[in-house]
Design a protein around this motif. Structure first.
Motif, mmCIF file in Angstrom:
data_model
loop_
_atom_site.group_PDB
_atom_site.id
_atom_site.type_symbol
_atom_site.label_atom_id
_atom_site.label_comp_id
_atom_site.label_asym_id
_atom_site.label_seq_id
_atom_site.Cartn_x
_atom_site.Cartn_y
_atom_site.Cartn_z
ATOM 1 N N GLU A 540 13.190 -29.428 2.515
ATOM 2 C CA GLU A 540 14.464 -29.732 1.857
ATOM 3 C C GLU A 540 14.840 -31.204 2.043
ATOM 4 N N ILE A 541 14.669 -31.723 3.237
ATOM 5 C CA ILE A 541 15.030 -33.116 3.514
ATOM 6 C C ILE A 541 14.201 -34.068 2.663
ATOM 7 N N ILE A 542 12.908 -33.780 2.515
ATOM 8 C CA ILE A 542 12.054 -34.626 1.673
ATOM 9 C C ILE A 542 12.532 -34.596 0.229
ATOM 10 N N LEU A 543 12.861 -33.405 -0.272
ATOM 11 C CA LEU A 543 13.351 -33.293 -1.647
ATOM 12 C C LEU A 543 14.632 -34.099 -1.850
ATOM 13 N N ARG A 544 15.536 -34.019 -0.890
ATOM 14 C CA ARG A 544 16.816 -34.726 -1.031
ATOM 15 C C ARG A 544 16.650 -36.243 -0.848
ATOM 16 N N GLU A 545 15.765 -36.645 0.057
ATOM 17 C CA GLU A 545 15.581 -38.076 0.301
ATOM 18 C C GLU A 545 14.747 -38.740 -0.794
ATOM 19 N N LYS A 546 13.660 -38.098 -1.190
ATOM 20 C CA LYS A 546 12.725 -38.701 -2.147
ATOM 21 C C LYS A 546 12.991 -38.290 -3.591
ATOM 22 N N GLY A 547 13.657 -37.135 -3.757
ATOM 23 C CA GLY A 547 13.904 -36.648 -5.109
ATOM 24 C C GLY A 547 12.771 -35.824 -5.670
ATOM 25 N N SER A 563 10.522 -31.869 -8.931
ATOM 26 C CA SER A 563 11.662 -32.786 -8.883
ATOM 27 C C SER A 563 12.913 -32.029 -8.492
ATOM 28 N N TRP A 564 13.682 -32.627 -7.623
ATOM 29 C CA TRP A 564 14.905 -31.980 -7.140
ATOM 30 C C TRP A 564 15.955 -31.873 -8.240
ATOM 31 N N ASN A 565 16.277 -32.990 -8.882
ATOM 32 C CA ASN A 565 17.254 -33.029 -9.985
ATOM 33 C C ASN A 565 18.625 -32.483 -9.584
ATOM 34 N N GLY A 566 18.993 -32.693 -8.335
ATOM 35 C CA GLY A 566 20.344 -32.333 -7.900
ATOM 36 C C GLY A 566 20.621 -30.851 -7.792
ATOM 37 N N ARG A 567 19.591 -30.022 -7.862
ATOM 38 C CA ARG A 567 19.802 -28.575 -7.812
ATOM 39 C C ARG A 567 20.137 -28.093 -6.389
ATOM 40 N N ALA A 568 20.763 -26.929 -6.322
ATOM 41 C CA ALA A 568 20.982 -26.299 -5.016
ATOM 42 C C ALA A 568 19.630 -25.977 -4.405
ATOM 43 N N ILE A 569 19.576 -25.984 -3.073
ATOM 44 C CA ILE A 569 18.328 -25.641 -2.382
ATOM 45 C C ILE A 569 18.590 -24.464 -1.451
ATOM 46 N N GLU A 570 17.930 -23.359 -1.737
ATOM 47 C CA GLU A 570 18.045 -22.158 -0.909
ATOM 48 C C GLU A 570 16.833 -22.066 0.009
ATOM 49 N N ARG A 571 17.061 -21.662 1.247
ATOM 50 C CA ARG A 571 15.972 -21.508 2.215
ATOM 51 C C ARG A 571 15.919 -20.060 2.691
ATOM 52 N N ILE A 572 14.739 -19.442 2.558
ATOM 53 C CA ILE A 572 14.567 -18.043 2.973
ATOM 54 C C ILE A 572 13.494 -17.951 4.046
ATOM 55 N N SER A 573 13.849 -17.364 5.175
ATOM 56 C CA SER A 573 12.864 -16.978 6.182
ATOM 57 C C SER A 573 12.444 -15.553 5.857
ATOM 58 N N LEU A 574 11.135 -15.337 5.728
ATOM 59 C CA LEU A 574 10.632 -14.027 5.304
ATOM 60 C C LEU A 574 9.738 -13.440 6.390
ATOM 61 N N LEU A 630 20.788 -33.666 7.178
ATOM 62 C CA LEU A 630 21.337 -32.909 6.046
ATOM 63 C C LEU A 630 22.836 -33.129 5.896
ATOM 64 N N LYS A 631 23.508 -33.344 7.003
ATOM 65 C CA LYS A 631 24.947 -33.610 6.959
ATOM 66 C C LYS A 631 25.239 -34.873 6.156
ATOM 67 N N ASP A 632 24.342 -35.860 6.257
ATOM 68 C CA ASP A 632 24.514 -37.103 5.501
ATOM 69 C C ASP A 632 24.033 -36.971 4.059
ATOM 70 N N LEU A 633 23.031 -36.131 3.848
ATOM 71 C CA LEU A 633 22.422 -36.017 2.521
ATOM 72 C C LEU A 633 23.158 -35.065 1.590
ATOM 73 N N ASP A 634 23.858 -34.085 2.155
ATOM 74 C CA ASP A 634 24.439 -33.006 1.336
ATOM 75 C C ASP A 634 25.879 -32.745 1.767
ATOM 76 N N LYS A 635 26.827 -33.059 0.904
ATOM 77 C CA LYS A 635 28.241 -32.856 1.229
ATOM 78 C C LYS A 635 28.564 -31.384 1.453
ATOM 79 N N ALA A 636 27.925 -30.522 0.673
ATOM 80 C CA ALA A 636 28.181 -29.081 0.834
ATOM 81 C C ALA A 636 27.699 -28.608 2.199
ATOM 82 N N PHE A 637 26.543 -29.107 2.641
ATOM 83 C CA PHE A 637 26.031 -28.743 3.962
ATOM 84 C C PHE A 637 26.982 -29.215 5.051
ATOM 85 N N ASN A 638 27.571 -30.365 4.852
ATOM 86 C CA ASN A 638 28.512 -30.913 5.829
ATOM 87 C C ASN A 638 29.698 -29.982 6.037
ATOM 88 N N HIS A 639 30.143 -29.324 4.962
ATOM 89 C CA HIS A 639 31.299 -28.415 5.048
ATOM 90 C C HIS A 639 30.892 -26.991 5.426
#
Length: 701
Positions: A540-547, A563-574, A630-639
């Protein structure tokens, strides 16, 4: 702590008692100017101001403070002393009731009781407030259950144990029960007398009427917590009772008072589990407000509840589909040699067992003759071989007595109980279906078949890819190298509005962890959820930093750039197997946040444990590093940290795929439980409730 608190209350008095009826003297005593305006609220606000100045130690980073959790434990002990031993503790309890009411919610720590001068001021402030507010927060004896329903109900159950000869006391701020074996052995004896099958039939009959989901082919055995705990009552520990049932696979039809005996079993089981463990949370808000201090105890309670009140289940046909796919990686020659029958014969017999039970809930008898009648071409000895592999040869759970001792539970390793050479029983199709994999895997592990585990792991991935392909869901996977970081993404699914990162872990929740052993539970959660989320977090960090990120499929050597294109990123542990309540988003969020604020150690000298805790420390460091990025890269994550993180087992994941037709519908189904929780901590129950809500909403339009 309770005695120290009582002593402080006894030595602290109100400073306003002599002027309580004269508002002018009250104002003068508190140095409040009332020349232009007076209200009783002015008096109360001034007292609260003084109270807060004395009590708040939230900024304390040392151990010289008391947490609010500890203070609430004192209140609980006062309730127990009053209800259990008729001690006159209500006055002390009401001091705490007022303190909790006027305390700022942001205050998490208070001074230690050793600071007597400070506490005398605090208690004097509280007594002053009680005076001027007409004791508005006091609890009358008849209202104790409204405020402390879980403690009240536990006392009722404790008194049942006392009547059975158990000794109950309060030691070191905890309820201690001696001679608990008197009640446990009695319960075991009654189950044996009426027969485990008799009891199981009764339990499944009730569950079929009240708890069975035809949609998911399973029983919804969930928590009943709500926002107002007073409306709840102790639940029946179904898992505990059914694990006792399988010890005694016989029926008794001669008892005249069978209903009375069943009631005795239910009442005694509730008394044992409620009194001794007290893990049935009455208020669903408990799931949201854990801290690093409380999280380990909270997680052990989640694990114990799942073990004693619920059952691991799966849709039978889904379980059959899974094992057929997984064992495709074992060639026919090896399979026939080790198992003794061909794959076709093996899975045909298994399918027929569950076909016999298809329209039945609870105990089903399986006769060799019935299967032979269906498959005349299969030799009877081969049919018996399949049944033998999937059955307990001797009594199941033979040493199981203590409800929490899941290490003594072996029933989940085989689906059937053998009664004779030609007669077997399936205790319940949904409960027994999860063991199909373990029964067959045991054969290959015992034979030490080369690369068995790695082949199963590979087959598990192929199974997931097949299901995705069958439902029109496209995906990417592979390795990447970015800024000298070499990583791997197990699965990436692109939807219009989101990118879904999925990481597989085969780690199971061990029996020690299910027994509530905190060290093993922490290790299991670390090796499954935490490890996979760190792996997904790196992507996720690579996608947000590099796009963008480029994945190289190691099997085809093809590259795919996403390409990230500003989309939401969901993470699933399976994970392959069920982790119970830990699949709930609110629980893993509490766990993830606690890992940011607290470090965890162990007194164990065992090398394996020490190594695991060293690994945990390294993971926590990486977890904290990712959090800050992630706190710096994603405002939603910060909240809302970790709101987009999920933990699913294979069955839940496949059920979600099964309801999808493409990438976007998969994402929509994935979000079904994301924004709503009913406090049950059960994926299937909440999924079905949300689907029903949507259907009703459409019907009303």
């Amino acid at each position: 702590m309770t005695e120290k608190f009582k002593d402080l209350v006894n030595k602290s008095g109100s400073t306003l008692d002599d002027v309580k009826d004269n508002y002018k003297l009250l104002a003068e005593r508190l140095k409040i100017d009332i020349k232009n305006y007076y209200s009783p609220r002015l008096i109360q606000d001034e007292i609260i101001k003084r109270f807060k100045a004395n009590i708040d130690r939230s900024a304390d980073t040392t151990n010289k403070s008391i947490s609010m959790t500890q203070l609430k434990t004192v209140a609980q002990n006062l309730v127990y002393r009053y209800l259990l031993f008729d001690e006159p503790t209500l006055d002390y309890l009401n001091i705490l009731q007022t303190l909790f009411a006027i305390k700022d919610a942001r205050i998490k720590k208070v001074p230690p009781f050793e600071e007597t001068d400070i506490w005398k001021k605090i208690i004097s402030n509280v007594k002053d407030y009680k005076l001027v507010s007409n004791y508005s927060f006091d609890i009358e004896p008849e209202r104790i259950r409204e405020e402390y329903p879980q403690e009240y109900d536990r006392v009722i159950q404790l008194k049942i144990l006392i009547s059975e000869g158990c000794k109950v006391s309060i030691e070191n701020e905890s309820i201690e029960i001696k001679n608990i074996e008197l009640a446990i052995n009695k319960l075991d004896r009654i189950v044996k007398e009426i027969g485990g099958i008799t009891l199981a039939r009764s339990i499944f009959h009730l569950l079929s009427k009240n708890n069975y989901s035809a949609y998911f082919e399973r029983y919804h055995l969930t928590r009943h917590g709500n926002g107002l705990g007073m409306h709840k009552s102790p639940q029946t520990p179904i898992g505990y009772l059914l694990n006792l049932c399988v010890k005694y696979p016989n029926e008794t039809r001669t008892l005249i008072k069978i209903d009375k005996e069943l009631r005795r079993i239910q009442d005694l089981s509730i008394a044992i589990v409620t009194s001794y463990y007290n893990v049935d949370h009455y208020n669903q808000w408990t799931h949201f407000f854990q801290t690093g201090e409380t999280i380990i105890k909270f997680c052990t309670e989640i694990a114990l509840w799942d073990s004693m009140y619920s059952l691991i289940q799966i849709r039978p046909k889904l379980s059959l589909q899974i094992i057929e796919e997984l064992f495709k990686e074992i060639n026919e020659t090896t399979f026939s040699k080790e198992v003794g029958v061909s794959k076709a014969e093996y899975f045909s017999v298994l399918s027929e067992i569950f076909e016999i039970a298809n329209d039945k809930n609870g105990v089903v008898t399986i006769y060799v003759s019935a299967i032979k009648k269906k498959f005349k071409e299969i030799d009877e000895q081969l049919i018996k071989r399949v049944l033998e592999i999937n059955s307990h040869k001797a009594q199941a759970n033979v040493e199981y007595l203590l409800p929490s001792d899941i290490t003594k539970v072996d029933f989940q390793f085989n689906s059937l109980i053998k009664l004779s050479e030609t007669k077997y029983i399936l205790m319940d199709k949904s409960w027994c279906a999860p063991s199909l994999f373990e029964s067959l895997a045991t054969v290959f592990r015992a034979a030490k078949v080369k690369n068995f585990e790695s082949n199963i792991g590979y087959a598990l991935e192929k199974l997931i890819y097949k299901w995705l392909n069958d439902h029109g869901i496209t995906y990417s996977r592979g390795t990447y190298s970015v800024n000298s970081i070499d990583g791997e993404c197990d699965l990436l699914i692109e939807a219009k509005d989101a990118i879904i990162l999925i990481e597989f872990k085969k780690k199971v929740l061990t029996r020690k962890a299910k027994s509530g052993i905190d060290i093993d539970l922490l290790i299991d959660l670390s090796d499954s959820i935490l490890s996979s989320q760190i792996q997904a977090g790196r992507t996720e960090i690579i996608l947000r930093e590099k796009g963008v990120i480029t994945l190289t499929d190691q099997k085809t050597n093809l590259n795919k750039t996403i390409s990230w294109n500003g989309r939401a990123i969901e993470r699933i542990s399976l994970t392959q197997l069920d982790f119970g309540g830990f699949h709930d988003k609110t629980i893993i969020n509490q766990f993830f946040n606690a890992l940011l604020t607290h470090s965890y150690g162990t007194y164990s000298k065992e090398k394996r444990i020490l190594k695991k805790f060293k690994e945990l420390k390294a993971k926590q460091d990486k977890w904290s590093e990712q959090y800050n990025k992630l706190k710096d890269l994603d405002k939603a994550f910060n909240h809302f940290p970790y709101f987009d993180c999920s933990f699913m087992n294979l069955g839940q994941f496949l059920e979600t795929i099964n309801l999808s037709t493409d990438n976007d519908t998969f994402y929509e189904k994935l979000k079904t439980n994301k924004y709503v929780t009913f406090g049950t901590l059960d994926f299937y129950r909440e999924f079905e409730m949300k689907l029903n809500m949507n259907k009703n909403a459409i019907h009303l339009q």
